[in-house]
Design a protein around this motif. Structure first.
Motif, PDB file in Angstrom:
ATOM      1  N   ILE A  96       6.032  12.278   3.974  1.00  0.00           N
ATOM      2  CA  ILE A  96       5.155  11.255   3.017  1.00  0.00           C
ATOM      3  C   ILE A  96       5.747  11.521   1.760  1.00  0.00           C
ATOM      4  CG2 ILE A  96       2.959  10.990   1.982  1.00  0.00           C
ATOM      5  CD1 ILE A  96       2.078  11.529   4.959  1.00  0.00           C
ATOM      6  N   VAL A  97       5.711  13.104   1.307  1.00  0.00           N
ATOM      7  CA  VAL A  97       6.246  13.529   0.051  1.00  0.00           C
ATOM      8  C   VAL A  97       7.572  13.053  -0.445  1.00  0.00           C
ATOM      9  CG1 VAL A  97       6.705  15.673  -1.560  1.00  0.00           C
ATOM     10  CG2 VAL A  97       4.494  15.509  -0.174  1.00  0.00           C
ATOM     11  N   ALA A  98       8.609  13.335   0.662  1.00  0.00           N
ATOM     12  CA  ALA A  98      10.014  12.689   0.415  1.00  0.00           C
ATOM     13  C   ALA A  98       9.876  11.452   0.210  1.00  0.00           C
ATOM     14  CB  ALA A  98      10.688  13.298   1.675  1.00  0.00           C
ATOM     15  N   SER A  99       9.229  10.394   0.801  1.00  0.00           N
ATOM     16  CA  SER A  99       9.066   9.018   0.804  1.00  0.00           C
ATOM     17  C   SER A  99       8.725   8.533  -0.695  1.00  0.00           C
ATOM     18  CB  SER A  99       8.290   8.426   1.440  1.00  0.00           C
ATOM     19  OG  SER A  99       8.852   8.400   2.917  1.00  0.00           O
ATOM     20  N   LEU A 100       7.707   9.280  -1.026  1.00  0.00           N
ATOM     21  CA  LEU A 100       7.235   9.108  -2.743  1.00  0.00           C
ATOM     22  C   LEU A 100       8.211   9.528  -3.726  1.00  0.00           C
ATOM     23  CD1 LEU A 100       4.999   8.387  -4.445  1.00  0.00           C
ATOM     24  CD2 LEU A 100       3.977  10.868  -4.415  1.00  0.00           C
ATOM     25  N   VAL A 101       9.049  10.685  -3.354  1.00  0.00           N
ATOM     26  CA  VAL A 101       9.982  11.074  -4.394  1.00  0.00           C
ATOM     27  C   VAL A 101      11.138  10.071  -4.354  1.00  0.00           C
ATOM     28  CG1 VAL A 101      11.832  12.903  -4.693  1.00  0.00           C
ATOM     29  CG2 VAL A 101       9.529  13.403  -4.196  1.00  0.00           C
ATOM     30  N   GLU A 106      14.162   5.464  -6.729  1.00  0.00           N
ATOM     31  CA  GLU A 106      14.676   3.958  -6.374  1.00  0.00           C
ATOM     32  C   GLU A 106      14.025   2.837  -7.507  1.00  0.00           C
ATOM     33  OE1 GLU A 106      13.470   3.090  -2.351  1.00  0.00           O
ATOM     34  OE2 GLU A 106      14.801   4.579  -1.526  1.00  0.00           O
ATOM     35  N   HIS A 107      12.984   3.210  -8.020  1.00  0.00           N
ATOM     36  CA  HIS A 107      12.247   2.391  -9.092  1.00  0.00           C
ATOM     37  C   HIS A 107      12.214   2.969 -10.445  1.00  0.00           C
ATOM     38  CE1 HIS A 107      11.174  -0.363  -5.798  1.00  0.00           C
ATOM     39  NE2 HIS A 107      10.955   0.716  -5.097  1.00  0.00           N
ATOM     40  N   LEU A 108      13.102   3.741 -10.753  1.00  0.00           N
ATOM     41  CA  LEU A 108      13.099   4.528 -12.059  1.00  0.00           C
ATOM     42  C   LEU A 108      13.288   3.216 -13.150  1.00  0.00           C
ATOM     43  CD1 LEU A 108      15.184   7.720 -11.820  1.00  0.00           C
ATOM     44  CD2 LEU A 108      12.623   7.292 -12.386  1.00  0.00           C
ATOM     45  N   ASP A 109      14.141   2.202 -12.993  1.00  0.00           N
ATOM     46  CA  ASP A 109      14.576   1.270 -14.069  1.00  0.00           C
ATOM     47  C   ASP A 109      13.641   0.262 -13.884  1.00  0.00           C
ATOM     48  OD1 ASP A 109      17.093   2.568 -14.377  1.00  0.00           O
ATOM     49  OD2 ASP A 109      18.206   1.101 -12.938  1.00  0.00           O
ATOM     50  N   GLN A 113      11.443  -0.620 -17.261  1.00  0.00           N
ATOM     51  CA  GLN A 113      11.376  -2.114 -17.747  1.00  0.00           C
ATOM     52  C   GLN A 113       9.883  -2.527 -17.984  1.00  0.00           C
ATOM     53  OE1 GLN A 113      13.654  -4.657 -15.133  1.00  0.00           O
ATOM     54  NE2 GLN A 113      13.428  -6.473 -16.663  1.00  0.00           N
ATOM     55  N   ALA A 114       9.087  -2.158 -17.180  1.00  0.00           N
ATOM     56  CA  ALA A 114       7.652  -2.425 -17.038  1.00  0.00           C
ATOM     57  C   ALA A 114       7.096  -1.882 -18.156  1.00  0.00           C
ATOM     58  CB  ALA A 114       6.828  -2.064 -15.774  1.00  0.00           C
ATOM     59  N   ARG A 115       7.378  -0.593 -18.377  1.00  0.00           N
ATOM     60  CA  ARG A 115       6.829   0.177 -19.791  1.00  0.00           C
ATOM     61  C   ARG A 115       7.258  -0.624 -20.973  1.00  0.00           C
ATOM     62  NH1 ARG A 115       7.457   6.619 -17.918  1.00  0.00           N
ATOM     63  NH2 ARG A 115       5.752   6.472 -16.495  1.00  0.00           N
ATOM     64  N   LYS A 116       8.560  -0.581 -21.080  1.00  0.00           N
ATOM     65  CA  LYS A 116       9.044  -1.452 -22.153  1.00  0.00           C
ATOM     66  C   LYS A 116       8.344  -2.742 -22.643  1.00  0.00           C
ATOM     67  CE  LYS A 116      13.380  -2.958 -24.637  1.00  0.00           C
ATOM     68  NZ  LYS A 116      12.315  -3.614 -25.650  1.00  0.00           N
ATOM     69  N   GLY A 117       8.224  -3.627 -21.340  1.00  0.00           N
ATOM     70  CA  GLY A 117       7.267  -4.890 -21.561  1.00  0.00           C
ATOM     71  C   GLY A 117       5.996  -4.600 -21.940  1.00  0.00           C
TER      72      GLY A 117
END
Length: 139
Positions: A96-101, A106-109, A113-117
């Motif tokens: 579970i923790v490995a999946s979260l990491v 995988e979704h850093l970008d 992008q969401a934060r910038k918006g």
């Protein structure tokens, strides 16, 4: 699960929230992830968990040990040698923790992008609420 039909949270809900607070804490997630790889000494964890202080690491490990997720082994040598590893219960969180990491990487970008918006639309990141003066005095 989180509330009964009348809207009141049960004792189990309160206990589950307490455990999620521990397991979901940013330092706990990183420590559990590191220990998912292998048994580690305190100093190894301190080196591999960026930004954590000795005190915060010690408190995090104690909490995880109390919850039965991590075991601590003290070896009777000088200087002291202490190992930490996941318990069988802690091992149940490993994937579970490995999946979260993995998800995070995988979704850093996407998140950037969401934060910038959000920041562009709202004039910057959300502000943290000010800490009441009474709370400052109690620290």
């Amino acid at each position: 699960m989180w509330a009964t039909s009348c809207g009141a949270a049960t004792e189990a809900d309160h206990r589950a929230r307490e455990i999620l607070t521990r397991v979901g804490d940013k330092w706990s997630v990183i420590v559990l992830y590191q220990l998912g790889e292998d048994t580690m000494r305190f100093t190894e964890l301190l080196r591999t968990v960026p930004g954590i202080s000795q005190r915060v690491l010690a408190v995090t490990l104690r909490g995880l040990e109390r919850d039965g997720l991590v075991s601590r082994t003290v070896h009777p040598v000088v200087p002291p040698h202490v190992d930490y590893r996941l318990t069988p219960l802690g091992e149940t969180l490993k994937e579970i923790v490995a999946s979260l990491v993995r998800w995070t990487h995988e979704h850093l970008d996407d998140i950037d992008q969401a934060r910038k918006g959000y920041d562009d639309t709202n004039g910057g990141p959300p502000r943290r609420p000010a800490v009441p003066e009474t709370e400052l005095r109690s620290r």
